[in-house]
Design a protein around this motif. Structure first.
Motif, PDB file in Angstrom:
ATOM      1  N   VAL A  49      15.120  -6.088  -7.146  1.00 43.97           N
ATOM      2  CA  VAL A  49      15.772  -7.288  -6.622  1.00 43.97           C
ATOM      3  C   VAL A  49      15.856  -7.143  -5.109  1.00 43.97           C
ATOM      4  CG1 VAL A  49      17.922  -8.605  -6.546  1.00 43.97           C
ATOM      5  CG2 VAL A  49      17.098  -7.676  -8.723  1.00 43.97           C
ATOM      6  N   GLY A  50      15.438  -8.175  -4.384  1.00 43.31           N
ATOM      7  CA  GLY A  50      15.524  -8.138  -2.931  1.00 43.31           C
ATOM      8  C   GLY A  50      14.550  -7.137  -2.319  1.00 43.31           C
ATOM      9  N   LEU A  51      14.970  -6.518  -1.205  1.00 38.84           N
ATOM     10  CA  LEU A  51      14.198  -5.484  -0.503  1.00 38.84           C
ATOM     11  C   LEU A  51      12.816  -5.969  -0.071  1.00 38.84           C
ATOM     12  CD1 LEU A  51      14.999  -2.297  -2.646  1.00 38.84           C
ATOM     13  CD2 LEU A  51      16.198  -3.150  -0.641  1.00 38.84           C
ATOM     14  N   ALA A  52      12.713  -7.230   0.340  1.00 43.54           N
ATOM     15  CA  ALA A  52      11.410  -7.780   0.733  1.00 43.54           C
ATOM     16  C   ALA A  52      10.738  -6.974   1.845  1.00 43.54           C
ATOM     17  CB  ALA A  52      11.566  -9.241   1.150  1.00 43.54           C
ATOM     18  N   PRO A  53      11.448  -6.556   2.920  1.00 46.51           N
ATOM     19  CA  PRO A  53      10.777  -5.770   3.967  1.00 46.51           C
ATOM     20  C   PRO A  53      10.249  -4.435   3.443  1.00 46.51           C
ATOM     21  CG  PRO A  53      12.908  -6.602   4.736  1.00 46.51           C
ATOM     22  CD  PRO A  53      12.860  -6.829   3.268  1.00 46.51           C
ATOM     23  N   VAL A  54      10.974  -3.822   2.519  1.00 44.12           N
ATOM     24  CA  VAL A  54      10.536  -2.541   1.960  1.00 44.12           C
ATOM     25  C   VAL A  54       9.271  -2.734   1.122  1.00 44.12           C
ATOM     26  CG1 VAL A  54      11.181  -0.637   0.443  1.00 44.12           C
ATOM     27  CG2 VAL A  54      12.886  -1.657   1.962  1.00 44.12           C
ATOM     28  N   LYS A  55       9.267  -3.765   0.299  1.00 42.40           N
ATOM     29  CA  LYS A  55       8.091  -4.050  -0.530  1.00 42.40           C
ATOM     30  C   LYS A  55       6.867  -4.300   0.343  1.00 42.40           C
ATOM     31  CE  LYS A  55      10.802  -6.220  -4.228  1.00 42.40           C
ATOM     32  NZ  LYS A  55      11.100  -7.501  -4.905  1.00 42.40           N
ATOM     33  N   ASP A  56       7.039  -5.061   1.428  1.00 45.12           N
ATOM     34  CA  ASP A  56       5.918  -5.359   2.314  1.00 45.12           C
ATOM     35  C   ASP A  56       5.357  -4.077   2.927  1.00 45.12           C
ATOM     36  OD1 ASP A  56       6.151  -8.042   1.793  1.00 45.12           O
ATOM     37  OD2 ASP A  56       7.263  -8.508   3.627  1.00 45.12           O
ATOM     38  N   ARG A  57       6.262  -3.185   3.339  1.00 39.65           N
ATOM     39  CA  ARG A  57       5.799  -1.947   3.975  1.00 39.65           C
ATOM     40  C   ARG A  57       5.089  -1.043   2.974  1.00 39.65           C
ATOM     41  NH1 ARG A  57       7.102   0.600   8.781  1.00 39.65           N
ATOM     42  NH2 ARG A  57       5.344   2.006   9.188  1.00 39.65           N
ATOM     43  N   VAL A  58       5.580  -0.976   1.761  1.00 33.30           N
ATOM     44  CA  VAL A  58       4.915  -0.172   0.729  1.00 33.30           C
ATOM     45  C   VAL A  58       3.522  -0.718   0.464  1.00 33.30           C
ATOM     46  CG1 VAL A  58       4.970   0.518  -1.695  1.00 33.30           C
ATOM     47  CG2 VAL A  58       7.063   0.614  -0.344  1.00 33.30           C
ATOM     48  N   ARG A  59       3.388  -2.041   0.425  1.00 37.40           N
ATOM     49  CA  ARG A  59       2.073  -2.650   0.221  1.00 37.40           C
ATOM     50  C   ARG A  59       1.130  -2.320   1.377  1.00 37.40           C
ATOM     51  NH1 ARG A  59       0.911  -6.132  -3.690  1.00 37.40           N
ATOM     52  NH2 ARG A  59       2.602  -6.838  -5.067  1.00 37.40           N
ATOM     53  N   GLU A  60       1.641  -2.330   2.593  1.00 36.50           N
ATOM     54  CA  GLU A  60       0.816  -1.979   3.748  1.00 36.50           C
ATOM     55  C   GLU A  60       0.291  -0.553   3.637  1.00 36.50           C
ATOM     56  OE1 GLU A  60       3.003  -4.809   7.119  1.00 36.50           O
ATOM     57  OE2 GLU A  60       3.232  -2.622   7.153  1.00 36.50           O
ATOM     58  N   ILE A  61       1.168   0.371   3.273  1.00 37.75           N
ATOM     59  CA  ILE A  61       0.762   1.773   3.153  1.00 37.75           C
ATOM     60  C   ILE A  61      -0.264   1.935   2.036  1.00 37.75           C
ATOM     61  CG2 ILE A  61       1.573   4.092   2.573  1.00 37.75           C
ATOM     62  CD1 ILE A  61       4.244   3.345   3.923  1.00 37.75           C
ATOM     63  N   ALA A  62      -0.021   1.277   0.901  1.00 36.27           N
ATOM     64  CA  ALA A  62      -0.960   1.361  -0.217  1.00 36.27           C
ATOM     65  C   ALA A  62      -2.317   0.792   0.172  1.00 36.27           C
ATOM     66  CB  ALA A  62      -0.392   0.625  -1.426  1.00 36.27           C
ATOM     67  N   SER A  63      -2.324  -0.315   0.903  1.00 39.30           N
ATOM     68  CA  SER A  63      -3.583  -0.933   1.316  1.00 39.30           C
ATOM     69  C   SER A  63      -4.353  -0.012   2.256  1.00 39.30           C
ATOM     70  CB  SER A  63      -3.309  -2.273   2.008  1.00 39.30           C
ATOM     71  OG  SER A  63      -2.664  -3.174   1.124  1.00 39.30           O
ATOM     72  N   LEU A  64      -3.644   0.603   3.210  1.00 46.83           N
ATOM     73  CA  LEU A  64      -4.291   1.526   4.143  1.00 46.83           C
ATOM     74  C   LEU A  64      -4.960   2.673   3.395  1.00 46.83           C
ATOM     75  CD1 LEU A  64      -4.841   2.825   6.932  1.00 46.83           C
ATOM     76  CD2 LEU A  64      -2.552   3.850   6.766  1.00 46.83           C
ATOM     77  N   LEU A  65      -4.244   3.260   2.439  1.00 43.82           N
ATOM     78  CA  LEU A  65      -4.780   4.418   1.727  1.00 43.82           C
ATOM     79  C   LEU A  65      -5.939   4.033   0.820  1.00 43.82           C
ATOM     80  CD1 LEU A  65      -1.451   6.273   0.854  1.00 43.82           C
ATOM     81  CD2 LEU A  65      -2.937   6.538   2.848  1.00 43.82           C
ATOM     82  N   LEU A  66      -5.870   2.844   0.218  1.00 43.99           N
ATOM     83  CA  LEU A  66      -6.963   2.395  -0.637  1.00 43.99           C
ATOM     84  C   LEU A  66      -8.230   2.166   0.182  1.00 43.99           C
ATOM     85  CD1 LEU A  66      -7.654   1.593  -3.552  1.00 43.99           C
ATOM     86  CD2 LEU A  66      -7.025  -0.756  -2.961  1.00 43.99           C
ATOM     87  N   ILE A  67      -8.099   1.529   1.331  1.00 47.77           N
ATOM     88  CA  ILE A  67      -9.250   1.299   2.205  1.00 47.77           C
ATOM     89  C   ILE A  67      -9.774   2.619   2.759  1.00 47.77           C
ATOM     90  CG2 ILE A  67      -9.977   0.272   4.392  1.00 47.77           C
ATOM     91  CD1 ILE A  67      -9.721  -1.689   2.041  1.00 47.77           C
ATOM     92  N   ASP A  68      -8.861   3.543   3.042  1.00 43.93           N
ATOM     93  CA  ASP A  68      -9.252   4.857   3.540  1.00 43.93           C
ATOM     94  C   ASP A  68     -10.134   5.567   2.520  1.00 43.93           C
ATOM     95  OD1 ASP A  68      -8.849   6.990   5.612  1.00 43.93           O
ATOM     96  OD2 ASP A  68      -8.047   8.057   3.863  1.00 43.93           O
ATOM     97  N   ARG A  69      -9.772   5.493   1.234  1.00 44.91           N
ATOM     98  CA  ARG A  69     -10.582   6.095   0.182  1.00 44.91           C
ATOM     99  C   ARG A  69     -11.955   5.406   0.092  1.00 44.91           C
ATOM    100  NH1 ARG A  69      -9.281  11.076  -0.587  1.00 44.91           N
ATOM    101  NH2 ARG A  69      -7.481  11.493  -1.895  1.00 44.91           N
ATOM    102  N   LEU A  70     -11.985   4.101   0.234  1.00 45.17           N
ATOM    103  CA  LEU A  70     -13.245   3.361   0.162  1.00 45.17           C
ATOM    104  C   LEU A  70     -14.157   3.740   1.330  1.00 45.17           C
ATOM    105  CD1 LEU A  70     -14.745   1.257  -1.497  1.00 45.17           C
ATOM    106  CD2 LEU A  70     -13.673  -0.526  -0.103  1.00 45.17           C
ATOM    107  N   ARG A  71     -13.583   3.903   2.510  1.00 47.61           N
ATOM    108  CA  ARG A  71     -14.369   4.356   3.671  1.00 47.61           C
ATOM    109  C   ARG A  71     -14.994   5.717   3.387  1.00 47.61           C
ATOM    110  NH1 ARG A  71     -13.744   2.489   8.866  1.00 47.61           N
ATOM    111  NH2 ARG A  71     -13.872   4.655   9.595  1.00 47.61           N
TER     112      ARG A  71
END
Length: 395
Positions: free
Chosen positions: A97-119
């Motif tokens: 419930v709530g924590l929108a800024p936290v969720k956004d930051r977790v998604r950013e970190i996950a996206s970075l690491l996923l793209i890093d693996r693809l690279r």
């Protein structure tokens, strides 16, 4: 945020992941792994030694994934790993419930690491990013639960071998005499290898006013491990924002190793009421219409009182509602139906001392937005002369 480690309320926070070897436990915030648990047999034999050979694969060749030719294309939405990460993040959205800024930051970190693996699969330069973090915010805002979820996420991406969470405080790291601190700190690090080490209220490690304090020794060992084992360990420091800032100013080496700072906002009134409803539903209780209004009044009052701890205070309030409901039913006697066992009445809510101390709250205004780093100290801060403040009991 400090003392008690309590289980996370389901429906408010992510359930505990259960990787093999991961420690299950309770939450100081919302449920860290038990710091007293035995070290996983698959961990490194010596805490000061190198990371286990089974550690994460190099980014240029992620384990279990075929290298890609320069002219290959990838449908990211169809990638099995991307789908699993998406499912984890969807659970985060649905169950928090709530924590929108936290969720956004977790998604950013996950996206970075996923793209890093693809690279890495394309043979592109892809150095491992620093993943040490700092979580700041008031008690009961889900810091420990998000740390648990982060361990699961990093394990799924191949950045951690196990992804278990080991949650500790100063007492778990700092010894009482010469030669005691180093073994304690290294034992904790040994158990955390391959996963996440969460240090709650990390600023208590540094006590410059006491020249005989051994906290600095623990900090120096942590710094060495954070650098030498950055591919097999993620350290998360947690606490109040202003105190963490002071800690980083006094320990620039620690500040330079923290790549991600995530602030956890306090829950709003509506979010707290939603959290309460979810907790009650999970326990198969329900509020009567009058009790629902009384509970909203209770939360408004409680938010304005000292040592309010967000979702943790809501959980404690619900425990006391159950006690008062049980006492009312037993005292009343007579025939009891299934519905009687489920319903919380307005009488159960308004019997709280919060109403007696603060007056009836039928038409209270919404509380002002409270900053995540409140000026009032947490309940276990030492007062002048070394005495400890006694937490206020509110029923």
């Amino acid at each position: 945020m400090t003392a008690a480690r309590e289980p996370a309320p389901q429906g408010f926070a992510m359930p505990r992941p259960g990787p093999p070897g991961a420690g299950a436990g309770t939450d100081g915030e919302t449920g860290p792994a038990d710091a007293s648990g035995p070290a996983d047999a698959s961990g490194p034999a010596d805490a000061s030694g190198p990371a286990d050979a089974s550690g994460p694969a190099d980014a240029s060749g992620p384990a279990g994934q075929e290298p890609l030719a320069p002219d290959d294309t990838v449908d990211l939405a169809a990638e099995e790993q991307a789908l699993r990460i998406s499912q984890l993040l969807d659970r985060l959205d649905a169950e928090f419930v709530g924590l929108a800024p936290v969720k956004d930051r977790v998604r950013e970190i996950a996206s970075l690491l996923l793209i890093d693996r693809l690279r890495g699969r394309y043979g592109l330069t892809s150095s491992r990013p620093s993943l040490h973090m700092c979580f700041t915010g008031s008690p009961g805002t889900g810091k420990t639960t998000v740390a648990t979820h982060m361990g699961e996420l990093l394990r799924e991406l191949g950045y951690l071998r196990k992804g278990q969470l080991v949650s500790v405080t100063r007492d778990d790291l700092v010894g009482q005499y010469v030669g005691h601190t180093a073994p304690k700190t290294k034992e904790v690090l040994k158990r955390a290898m391959g996963g996440v080490l969460l240090i709650d209220e990390a600023y208590y490690l540094y006590r410059p006013e006491n020249e005989r304090d051994y906290g600095q020794e623990s900090i120096e060992i942590l710094l060495q491990f954070m650098e030498a084992h950055r591919e097999d360990l993620v350290v998360i420091l947690a606490g109040y924002a202003d105190r963490m800032d002071t800690f980083f100013r006094s320990n620039p080496g620690m500040a330079s190793r923290i790549a991600h700072h995530i602030d956890f906002p306090d829950f709003t009134l509506d979010e707290l009421l939603q959290i309460g409803e979810q907790m009650l539903e999970r326990e198969q209780y329900r509020l009567s219409p009058a009790a629902r209004q009384a509970f909203a009044d209770y939360v408004r009052l409680r938010m304005s009182q000292p040592r309010f701890a967000n979702a943790r205070s809501i959980r404690n309030a619900i425990d006391r509602l159950r006690l008062r409901q049980a006492r009312r039913l037993v005292t009343g006697g007579g025939l009891i139906a299934r519905g009687d066992l489920m319903e919380i009445s307005a009488e159960d809510v308004r019997a709280s001392r919060v109403f007696r101390d603060g007056g009836q709250a039928d038409r209270l205004p919404d509380p002002p937005n409270r900053p995540s780093d409140r000026a009032d100290p947490p309940p276990d801060l030492p007062a002048a002369g070394g005495a400890h403040l006694r937490p206020q009991r509110i029923s």
